[in-house]
Structures are given as C-alpha cells and as structure tokens.
Enzyme design. Sequence first.
Site, PDB file in Angstrom:
ATOM      1  N   GLY A 215      14.141  18.309  58.656  1.00  0.00           N
ATOM      2  CA  GLY A 215      13.396  17.196  59.244  1.00  0.00           C
ATOM      3  C   GLY A 215      12.366  16.580  58.332  1.00  0.00           C
ATOM      4  N   GLY A 217       8.840  15.413  56.772  1.00  0.00           N
ATOM      5  CA  GLY A 217       7.651  16.181  56.391  1.00  0.00           C
ATOM      6  C   GLY A 217       6.518  16.068  57.394  1.00  0.00           C
ATOM      7  N   GLU A 219       6.513  15.365  60.381  1.00  0.00           N
ATOM      8  CA  GLU A 219       6.804  15.877  61.724  1.00  0.00           C
ATOM      9  C   GLU A 219       7.186  17.362  61.679  1.00  0.00           C
ATOM     10  OE1 GLU A 219       9.183  12.892  63.778  1.00  0.00           O
ATOM     11  OE2 GLU A 219       8.047  11.341  62.720  1.00  0.00           O
ATOM     12  N   GLY A 221       7.544  19.376  59.042  1.00  0.00           N
ATOM     13  CA  GLY A 221       6.705  20.133  58.107  1.00  0.00           C
ATOM     14  C   GLY A 221       5.317  20.373  58.678  1.00  0.00           C
ATOM     15  N   GLU A 259       2.995  25.591  44.964  1.00  0.00           N
ATOM     16  CA  GLU A 259       3.522  25.228  43.640  1.00  0.00           C
ATOM     17  C   GLU A 259       3.639  23.712  43.631  1.00  0.00           C
ATOM     18  OE1 GLU A 259       5.286  23.867  40.985  1.00  0.00           O
ATOM     19  OE2 GLU A 259       7.171  24.738  41.705  1.00  0.00           O
ATOM     20  N   CYS A 293       8.949  19.739  38.055  1.00  0.00           N
ATOM     21  CA  CYS A 293       7.558  19.995  37.703  1.00  0.00           C
ATOM     22  C   CYS A 293       7.414  20.738  36.373  1.00  0.00           C
ATOM     23  CB  CYS A 293       6.943  20.812  38.819  1.00  0.00           C
ATOM     24  SG  CYS A 293       8.026  22.162  39.332  1.00  0.00           S
TER      25      CYS A 293
HETATM   26  P1  NAD Z   1       6.314  15.882  49.206  1.00  0.00           P
HETATM   27  O1  NAD Z   1       5.256  16.803  48.752  1.00  0.00           O
HETATM   28  O2  NAD Z   1       5.970  14.817  50.161  1.00  0.00           O
HETATM   29  O3  NAD Z   1       7.512  16.714  49.870  1.00  0.00           O
HETATM   30  C1  NAD Z   1       7.763  18.098  49.673  1.00  0.00           C
HETATM   31  C2  NAD Z   1       8.095  18.768  51.006  1.00  0.00           C
HETATM   32  O4  NAD Z   1       6.964  18.699  51.868  1.00  0.00           O
HETATM   33  C3  NAD Z   1       9.244  18.104  51.775  1.00  0.00           C
HETATM   34  O5  NAD Z   1       9.998  19.109  52.452  1.00  0.00           O
HETATM   35  C4  NAD Z   1       8.503  17.265  52.807  1.00  0.00           C
HETATM   36  O6  NAD Z   1       9.266  17.019  53.958  1.00  0.00           O
HETATM   37  C5  NAD Z   1       7.323  18.147  53.125  1.00  0.00           C
HETATM   38  N1  NAD Z   1       6.145  17.455  53.681  1.00  0.00           N
HETATM   39  C6  NAD Z   1       5.737  16.183  53.481  1.00  0.00           C
HETATM   40  N2  NAD Z   1       4.611  15.916  54.178  1.00  0.00           N
HETATM   41  C7  NAD Z   1       4.287  17.052  54.845  1.00  0.00           C
HETATM   42  C8  NAD Z   1       3.222  17.423  55.713  1.00  0.00           C
HETATM   43  N3  NAD Z   1       2.274  16.560  56.075  1.00  0.00           N
HETATM   44  N4  NAD Z   1       3.180  18.681  56.190  1.00  0.00           N
HETATM   45  C9  NAD Z   1       4.123  19.568  55.843  1.00  0.00           C
HETATM   46  N5  NAD Z   1       5.162  19.275  55.035  1.00  0.00           N
HETATM   47  C10 NAD Z   1       5.244  18.038  54.533  1.00  0.00           C
HETATM   48  O7  NAD Z   1       6.985  15.253  47.906  1.00  0.00           O
HETATM   49  P2  NAD Z   1       7.711  13.819  47.792  1.00  0.00           P
HETATM   50  O8  NAD Z   1       6.960  12.751  48.523  1.00  0.00           O
HETATM   51  O9  NAD Z   1       9.094  14.029  48.207  1.00  0.00           O
HETATM   52  O10 NAD Z   1       7.596  13.538  46.223  1.00  0.00           O
HETATM   53  C11 NAD Z   1       6.451  12.867  45.717  1.00  0.00           C
HETATM   54  C12 NAD Z   1       6.032  13.423  44.382  1.00  0.00           C
HETATM   55  O11 NAD Z   1       5.690  14.806  44.498  1.00  0.00           O
HETATM   56  C13 NAD Z   1       7.085  13.396  43.304  1.00  0.00           C
HETATM   57  O12 NAD Z   1       7.176  12.163  42.693  1.00  0.00           O
HETATM   58  C14 NAD Z   1       6.599  14.484  42.383  1.00  0.00           C
HETATM   59  O13 NAD Z   1       5.616  14.001  41.510  1.00  0.00           O
HETATM   60  C15 NAD Z   1       5.986  15.497  43.318  1.00  0.00           C
HETATM   61  N6  NAD Z   1       6.924  16.608  43.623  1.00  0.00           N
HETATM   62  C16 NAD Z   1       6.726  17.822  43.048  1.00  0.00           C
HETATM   63  C17 NAD Z   1       7.629  18.852  43.277  1.00  0.00           C
HETATM   64  C18 NAD Z   1       7.465  20.200  42.661  1.00  0.00           C
HETATM   65  O14 NAD Z   1       8.447  20.882  42.438  1.00  0.00           O
HETATM   66  N7  NAD Z   1       6.276  20.667  42.424  1.00  0.00           N
HETATM   67  C19 NAD Z   1       8.736  18.641  44.091  1.00  0.00           C
HETATM   68  C20 NAD Z   1       8.898  17.402  44.704  1.00  0.00           C
HETATM   69  C21 NAD Z   1       7.984  16.400  44.454  1.00  0.00           C
END
Ligand code: NAD
Length: 498
Positions: A215, A217, A219, A221, A259, A293
């Site tokens: 689902g 993030g 919602e 997450g 991470e 990353c």
């Molecule tokens: P994000 O942090 O929004 O998403 C990562 C996970 O968190 C997803 O499963 C998402 O559904 C969930 N999530 C989002 N909002 C949440 C909330 N409020 N509460 C709980 N869970 C939540 O990452 P993104 O928007 O998909 O990517 C944006 C940027 O983040 C990328 O451009 C990159 O720079 C960075 N990123 C880093 C990694 C890493 O491995 N460290 C991985 C993905 C993205």
Amino acid sequence: MTVSSKTSSVDVNLDLKYGPLINGQIVEAADGYIDVVNASTGEVLAQIGKGGTEDVDKAVKAARAAFPAWAATPIEARSSILNKIADILEENQERLKLIESMETGRAIHEFDLDYALAINQFRYFAGAVLTHYVGESRPVDNGYLITKKEPLGVCAQIIPWNVPMIMTSFKLAPALAAGNTLVLKPAEDACLSVLEFGKLIQEVLPEGVVNMVPGIGKEAGQALIDHPDVDKLAFTGSVDVGRIVGRAAGDRILPVTLELGGKAPHIVFPDVDIDAAVENATLGYTFFNGESCILGTRLLVHDDIYDEFVEKLIERAKKVKIGPPTDRSTRLASLINKKQGERVLNYFEIAKQEGAKILYGGNRVTVPGHEHGYFIEPTIIEAEPHMRIAQEEIFGPAATVTRWSDIDEAVRIANDVKYGLAAGIMTNDIENGLTVANKVQAGSVWINSYFNFQTGAPFGGYKNSGVGREHGKEALDAYSQSKTIVAAFKLPPLGTFL
Ligand code: NAD
Ligand code: MN
C-alpha cells in the site's frame, strides 16, 4: 549508447489482485486497490491493496498471535526454516527476478547480484542465530548470573522500491532468526516480487509469522508505524520519511533501525590503472540505474590524472548499453516512475543553474516499445563540492567529478556531506587506501572494488544515512533485547539490611 529490444520467456504468472498477506493467506484489502505498473511500458501488472488502518491492524494482530510460539521455537528449528526460505528463493529466483525487473524498470542482469545477496542473507542468519544465544553464565556470591537474549516481539518493517528482494531479506532474515514475528510494508511502486515471495514461504512458516501489507506510504506505512501494538520499527527509504519513523519510535520509546540514503565519495588516486578505474567507477555510479543509496556518485579524482580519467569516463559512458529492462544485454534501463525521472532531470537543471558543467549525458532517452519509461543517459557533471548536485542524493545514473591534490583535501571533500553510508577508494598503495578509509565517515568503505559486499559484514550509515546496522551479527542484536538474571541460592539472612 545502444538500444536493443528482446524479452525473456519466463512466465511471471501474477495474480490479478494482491490484498494483504495475513495469517498465511492473501486476503481482500479493506480500503480498495491501486495499480502496479511495468515501469518502462506502463502496462498494469497487477493491483495491490491501498492499505490502511484496518489491513494493518489485522496483520499486526496475526503477528502478535503468532509471536509466543515462534519465540519459543528452538533455534535449530528456526535456523532450518531460514535455510528452507533460502532454498525457496533460490528455486523461484528466475521468475521473481523477472517480476522485479518489470516493476522496477531495472536491467534483468543486475538481479543476479540482488538475489545472490538476498539468498545469502537467509543462509547467513540461519547459521548466525545458532551462536546468538550463547550468553554469559558465571558464579557470583551464593548463586549464578545468567545473561540471555530475547526477541522484541512484533516488528514493523518498511522498505523502498529500488532493490525489493535485497531489502526484504535484510529485514526478514535477522528478525525471524532472532524469534520475532513481523509485518512488512513493501513500496507501492515495486512490491509484486515481494508479495509472491511472501506467498511462497508460507509453506515453511507457521501462520502469522510473516505478514505483509502492501500500500501507499502515507496510509499503509503511516498506519503501521503508528500501530500501538508493534515493538520495533525498521525503515529504509528517504531521510524525510526516516524522520517521521524516528519520531514515531521516539514517541512510543521503540527501538528503531533507519537506513536513509547516501552520497558516497569514490576517491581516485593518481597511481591507478586508469582504464580499470574508469570501469569500476562507471559500475559504481550506474548500477541499480543509479537508484541506490550506496552508489559512488561523487568521483574525487587526483589532479595529475583528472583530464585523462574524465575523458575516458565520458567514452565509457557512451558505451553503456541502454535498453529494455528484461533484455539480458541491457546495462542501464528505466527509472522507477515519472516522479523519480523528473526529479533526476530537475537536478540536472539545478546543476546548470549552479554553474556546474554537464560533460556528458543529462537527457532522457526513448527506447522503442518502452516509451512510458524514464531512461536517463549516464551523466557526468563537473561540479564544486558545495553545489547541490554534489551534496544531495539524486537517485539516478549521474556522477559529479571534482579534482583534489592532497590527501587531506580529498578526505575533507569526502566528508563534507550530510550522508555517510558508503565510500570507495582506488589506489595501488594500500597504505594510502587504508589511511583514507580510516578517516572517511562512512559505514562501508570499498578499496579497489565497488559494492564489495561480504556476507555478515555490518552495513549502515554514519550521520544522516541512518541509525543502526543491518546485514551482519549486529542485526541480530537490533532484533533482540538482553536480559540479565541473577539467581541467589537462598534469601539473605534476616537482619542483613535492616
Ligand atoms: P520514501 O521514503 O517516500 O519511501 C520509502 C518507503 O516508505 C515506501 O514503502 C513508502 O511507501 C513508505 N512511506 C512513505 N511515506 C511514509 C510514511 N509517512 N509513513 C510510513 N511509511 C511511509 O521514498 P520515495 O519517495 O519513494 O523516494 C524519494 C527519495 O528517497 C529518492 O529519490 C531517494 O533519494 C530516497 N530513497 C532512498 C532509499 C534508500 O535505499 N535509502 C530508497 C528509496 C528512496
Ligand atoms: Mn515518498
């Protein structure tokens, strides 16, 4: 740049709909469904539940109910189940890799590395857990002291879309080995290989030990990190969401592992074989489409070889084969989605405005039949260390190049970012290599071989790159709590204290 088109023949065999995986079954989602699309073609692959408080609550309840029996399962039995999970992943890898390549847009050949690493995680923790419970036991006055490890309970785990199966293994293997049950929320953009894997491993797991809620993030997450009955939060993703997860943990005094990204320096000494160094540097910034990353995205090159190195880096970039994700010969494919594609292209605009020079690339490329995808050229940008393009995580196939002339300067530039996840060094002088490695603020440092992951070595970040370590024995501690028991043979005689 070469464009090719050839597809694989493995059958992905996906379900139409994936609600949450609860108590061993995919069930109907409470809050409706959203599409998961093929990143490069836009074709709908399947639907997943949107996720929300109701789905999350059911999953947490299942994990809670399964916890006492799983925690009490002898470590030999848990170890054996982890080995069986590794076998299942190994047997099903070709199909899962194909699903993952389609949903992430990443080149299929890369998944050989992802899956080898993921399979290894389960085998490593199957072994490591057998030594995990060797606590301390020693005589004290009139009795014995015992220390032991206990699992934490129900773990809430959230992963990103870039390397779904690596992330799944990093989260599941240590948590399960240490005796916890869990609810995993995979990323909305790429979760089908994870859900299929979740279904497959139910065969060897008791009901409710591994639950998954797909689902959105904000919602699914958010509902998961806010659930009052979880005992640990583990998150991989952006720094912004990492802060939200960290606050949720702080509010409820929960242990947390984060991470959160990186901006790794890759330092090139003048004594290297330049062609070999260019090859390793190119791998370091283009693998995973640059969406990782750990990528070596800041190339810090010694003045003496800078011009030749950069010229060869550009020539090498021209030869990186861009093509359909599922073509085995493709080396660079589509970014995950439009949002990420525009974000990366926007960073190139920012770079130009800041006065950085795009030496090669910077453009979106069209691959016939995959027009939905954001294929971005390998991009090389000459930049000053303070510029945003050299400070912020781009998450696309781009590297900045910057000169240095003495070691202290290289170390200073390397450390002058808010991140500290990984770093690379290329030199034939191991003394220089180790001296710099000791001074670089990064959780993993690779000398002369980028991405040199070794089984069981700790992985995690300094500074804003996160909190805690995964991948090694420390991960078992991150999913355990210690108890000290002091047993006296008998009560103190009357009058000892009063
Ligand atoms: P994000 O942090 O929004 O998403 C990562 C996970 O968190 C997803 O499963 C998402 O559904 C969930 N999530 C989002 N909002 C949440 C909330 N409020 N509460 C709980 N869970 C939540 O990452 P993104 O928007 O998909 O990517 C944006 C940027 O983040 C990328 O451009 C990159 O720079 C960075 N990123 C880093 C990694 C890493 O491995 N460290 C991985 C993905 C993205
Ligand atoms: Mn997001």
